[in-house]
Design a protein around this motif. Sequence first.
Motif, PDB file in Angstrom:
ATOM      1  N   ASP A 119      24.503  37.329  26.082  1.00  0.00           N
ATOM      2  CA  ASP A 119      23.744  36.448  25.190  1.00  0.00           C
ATOM      3  C   ASP A 119      24.609  35.687  24.188  1.00  0.00           C
ATOM      4  O   ASP A 119      24.340  34.535  23.893  1.00  0.00           O
ATOM      5  N   GLN A 120      25.623  36.338  23.654  1.00  0.00           N
ATOM      6  CA  GLN A 120      26.429  35.721  22.615  1.00  0.00           C
ATOM      7  C   GLN A 120      27.912  35.875  22.954  1.00  0.00           C
ATOM      8  O   GLN A 120      28.268  36.506  23.939  1.00  0.00           O
ATOM      9  N   SER A 121      28.752  35.329  22.114  1.00  0.00           N
ATOM     10  CA  SER A 121      30.193  35.383  22.369  1.00  0.00           C
ATOM     11  C   SER A 121      30.889  36.279  21.364  1.00  0.00           C
ATOM     12  O   SER A 121      30.353  36.583  20.295  1.00  0.00           O
ATOM     13  N   ASN A 133      24.178  29.188  27.662  1.00  0.00           N
ATOM     14  CA  ASN A 133      25.018  28.245  26.932  1.00  0.00           C
ATOM     15  C   ASN A 133      24.271  27.794  25.686  1.00  0.00           C
ATOM     16  O   ASN A 133      23.448  26.882  25.724  1.00  0.00           O
ATOM     17  N   GLN A 134      24.549  28.469  24.567  1.00  0.00           N
ATOM     18  CA  GLN A 134      23.756  28.286  23.359  1.00  0.00           C
ATOM     19  C   GLN A 134      23.949  26.907  22.712  1.00  0.00           C
ATOM     20  O   GLN A 134      23.008  26.336  22.162  1.00  0.00           O
ATOM     21  N   SER A 135      25.143  26.395  22.766  1.00  0.00           N
ATOM     22  CA  SER A 135      25.390  25.064  22.207  1.00  0.00           C
ATOM     23  C   SER A 135      24.590  24.005  22.964  1.00  0.00           C
ATOM     24  O   SER A 135      23.944  23.136  22.365  1.00  0.00           O
ATOM     25  N   ASP A 136      24.611  24.108  24.304  1.00  0.00           N
ATOM     26  CA  ASP A 136      23.854  23.158  25.114  1.00  0.00           C
ATOM     27  C   ASP A 136      22.350  23.340  24.900  1.00  0.00           C
ATOM     28  O   ASP A 136      21.592  22.363  24.921  1.00  0.00           O
ATOM     29  N   PHE A 291      28.581  31.504  32.106  1.00  0.00           N
ATOM     30  CA  PHE A 291      27.493  30.844  31.396  1.00  0.00           C
ATOM     31  C   PHE A 291      26.311  30.547  32.310  1.00  0.00           C
ATOM     32  O   PHE A 291      26.484  30.254  33.497  1.00  0.00           O
ATOM     33  N   VAL A 292      25.127  30.633  31.719  1.00  0.00           N
ATOM     34  CA  VAL A 292      23.897  30.218  32.390  1.00  0.00           C
ATOM     35  C   VAL A 292      23.504  28.867  31.783  1.00  0.00           C
ATOM     36  O   VAL A 292      23.369  28.750  30.562  1.00  0.00           O
TER      37      VAL A 292
END
Length: 345
Positions: A119-121, A133-136, A291-292
């Motif tokens: 979920d996170q980095s 891909n949280q930024s996207d 990444f998803v």
Amino acid sequence: MRLAKTSVISLLAGAAILASSGMAFAAGPYTIGVSNTVQGNGWREEMICAIKAQALASGEIASLNIAHRNTDAAGQLEDIRNLISAKVNAIIVNPSDPAGIAPALQEAEAAGITVVVVDQSVTDPNIYTIQNNQSDYAYLGAKWLFTQMGGKGGVVYMRGAAGASADTDRDAGFKKALTEFPDVKVVSETFTGWQQDQGKQQILDFIASGVPFDGIWTSGIDNVIVDALTESGAKLVPVVGADNAGFVEQLNTVAGLSGAAVTNPGSVGGAGVTLALQVLDGKAPAEKSNFVTPVLWENVTPEGKANLLAAADPSLNKEWPVSISIPNWTTYTKEQIIACKGPGE
């Protein structure tokens, strides 16, 4: 057969290198530890159920040792250390604060335990991660929202949890979109903590303030925001959220509501199990970071409406993402993730 002293030293050194890389020395079945710091949130509950379902479907996991509670970095540090003491083969972590839990992750690696972050980095380049891909995620939704607002006006920016890397990444994506629309201004910025009740109260308080607004971006706390708009009689401005079942249903049924759902599957937890098993079985992917890719479904075009209707699943908990599986990463059935039972349960 007696080995020369130098050969013994070489073997020990090689073993140490393998241990530090997190490689397993014995075949399964494995014991997998899980550390999660948000409880009662639909996304996180789906994540845990996906972990259980994939562990069961894999046939390679004997048991799960799950630390699933509301806590901070200090609490998660303690939970990970307890999992290390329990001598699990791998630990799947959704990190509350990458810097705050870094010592425990390093201790797990030193103990020869495979660590997979979902979920996170995190900052450690040696750790395997699989995440949406949280930024996207943020950029797609924000760009769509600002376009719907006509490129101007006030936006309510409802973030996740302060300090969480997913929130930091989403903030970067949101602000990237904001730079492309200089006439859009943030009129309110809050941290919901990814808690439904907290997010709903925040938007109700803002509506009561009388400050005008033209759109709402949410970090996955969405259906309760629409509820707040309708219950208060406020104008139905465009709303962006995640692919949670309740929000998807609202986008299909609430008259006058325009909005978009950006996919953010909690089933990434199940993908984390698959990744951990790949590493344990000596079949780790070439890349440490996986990444998803998110997809946006909106209800203002015929194609978008068709996508939302196809995605809708009223049988799911309203707070669960409808993306209950991830191609090439999860193999469980819908019945298994809903049952939320792991090996031995």
